[in-house]
Design a protein around this motif. Structure first.
Motif, PDB file in Angstrom:
ATOM      1  N   MET A  36       0.848  -1.140   0.000  1.00  0.00           N
ATOM      2  CA  MET A  36       0.000   0.000   0.000  1.00  0.00           C
ATOM      3  C   MET A  36       0.913   1.227   0.000  1.00  0.00           C
ATOM      4  O   MET A  36       1.950   1.225   0.657  1.00  0.00           O
ATOM      5  N   GLU A  37       0.546   2.250  -0.752  1.00  0.00           N
ATOM      6  CA  GLU A  37       1.371   3.457  -0.833  1.00  0.00           C
ATOM      7  C   GLU A  37       0.688   4.633  -0.159  1.00  0.00           C
ATOM      8  O   GLU A  37      -0.537   4.726  -0.147  1.00  0.00           O
ATOM      9  N   LEU A  38       1.507   5.523   0.405  1.00  0.00           N
ATOM     10  CA  LEU A  38       1.010   6.722   1.076  1.00  0.00           C
ATOM     11  C   LEU A  38       1.223   7.944   0.193  1.00  0.00           C
ATOM     12  O   LEU A  38       2.291   8.098  -0.406  1.00  0.00           O
ATOM     13  N   PHE A  39       0.201   8.811   0.132  1.00  0.00           N
ATOM     14  CA  PHE A  39       0.272  10.047  -0.645  1.00  0.00           C
ATOM     15  C   PHE A  39      -0.272  11.203   0.185  1.00  0.00           C
ATOM     16  O   PHE A  39      -1.164  11.020   1.001  1.00  0.00           O
ATOM     17  N   ARG A  40       0.248  12.398  -0.059  1.00  0.00           N
ATOM     18  CA  ARG A  40      -0.314  13.617   0.523  1.00  0.00           C
ATOM     19  C   ARG A  40      -1.578  13.968  -0.261  1.00  0.00           C
ATOM     20  O   ARG A  40      -1.777  13.497  -1.376  1.00  0.00           O
ATOM     21  N   PRO A  41      -2.451  14.824   0.306  1.00  0.00           N
ATOM     22  CA  PRO A  41      -3.655  15.231  -0.436  1.00  0.00           C
ATOM     23  C   PRO A  41      -3.346  15.885  -1.786  1.00  0.00           C
ATOM     24  O   PRO A  41      -4.152  15.800  -2.710  1.00  0.00           O
ATOM     25  N   PRO A  57       3.444  11.123   8.519  1.00  0.00           N
ATOM     26  CA  PRO A  57       3.589  10.415   7.256  1.00  0.00           C
ATOM     27  C   PRO A  57       4.514   9.215   7.305  1.00  0.00           C
ATOM     28  O   PRO A  57       4.696   8.544   6.316  1.00  0.00           O
ATOM     29  N   GLY A  58       5.114   8.901   8.433  1.00  0.00           N
ATOM     30  CA  GLY A  58       6.139   7.862   8.494  1.00  0.00           C
ATOM     31  C   GLY A  58       5.674   6.450   8.252  1.00  0.00           C
ATOM     32  O   GLY A  58       6.400   5.623   7.736  1.00  0.00           O
ATOM     33  N   GLY A  59       4.453   6.119   8.659  1.00  0.00           N
ATOM     34  CA  GLY A  59       3.943   4.778   8.451  1.00  0.00           C
ATOM     35  C   GLY A  59       4.190   3.834   9.612  1.00  0.00           C
ATOM     36  O   GLY A  59       3.867   2.657   9.524  1.00  0.00           O
ATOM     37  N   ASP A  60       4.781   4.320  10.721  1.00  0.00           N
ATOM     38  CA  ASP A  60       4.964   3.448  11.885  1.00  0.00           C
ATOM     39  C   ASP A  60       3.597   3.044  12.405  1.00  0.00           C
ATOM     40  O   ASP A  60       2.693   3.860  12.497  1.00  0.00           O
ATOM     41  N   ARG A  61       3.447   1.768  12.760  1.00  0.00           N
ATOM     42  CA  ARG A  61       2.133   1.306  13.186  1.00  0.00           C
ATOM     43  C   ARG A  61       2.230   0.544  14.504  1.00  0.00           C
ATOM     44  O   ARG A  61       3.259  -0.025  14.843  1.00  0.00           O
ATOM     45  N   GLY A 106      -1.122  14.844  -3.819  1.00  0.00           N
ATOM     46  CA  GLY A 106      -0.639  13.822  -4.734  1.00  0.00           C
ATOM     47  C   GLY A 106       0.823  13.457  -4.564  1.00  0.00           C
ATOM     48  O   GLY A 106       1.300  12.521  -5.209  1.00  0.00           O
ATOM     49  N   GLU A 107       1.553  14.146  -3.698  1.00  0.00           N
ATOM     50  CA  GLU A 107       2.970  13.822  -3.477  1.00  0.00           C
ATOM     51  C   GLU A 107       3.089  12.458  -2.792  1.00  0.00           C
ATOM     52  O   GLU A 107       2.442  12.192  -1.786  1.00  0.00           O
ATOM     53  N   ARG A 108       3.925  11.595  -3.350  1.00  0.00           N
ATOM     54  CA  ARG A 108       4.125  10.248  -2.806  1.00  0.00           C
ATOM     55  C   ARG A 108       4.996  10.326  -1.558  1.00  0.00           C
ATOM     56  O   ARG A 108       6.049  10.954  -1.551  1.00  0.00           O
TER      57      ARG A 108
END
Length: 66
Positions: A1-6, A52-56, A8-10
């Protein structure tokens, strides 16, 4: 799964706990998201994800006696 800013920046990838189905709930004003994950071998679990780091971290999991 990829993360993007509103805009559109990846931001990078969000690693899933395994192979399965996932859905993410968040709001653009929040610095966290909630990831619901389930698979054939793993009961439904909900993970709190830092953006935005994705740590869960595990937030909740269905207790199923195997």
């Amino acid at each position: 799964m990829e993360l993007f800013r509103p805009d559109g920046e990846r931001l990078g990838e969000l690693a899933l706990p395994g192979i399965g189905s996932a859905r993410v709930v968040t709001d653009e004003t929040r610095a966290e998201a909630f990831l619901m994950f389930t698979s054939f071998n793993d009961p439904t679990s909900i993970w709190r994800v830092q953006l935005p780091g994705g740590d869960r971290e595990l937030w909740d999991r269905v207790d199923v006696p195997f």
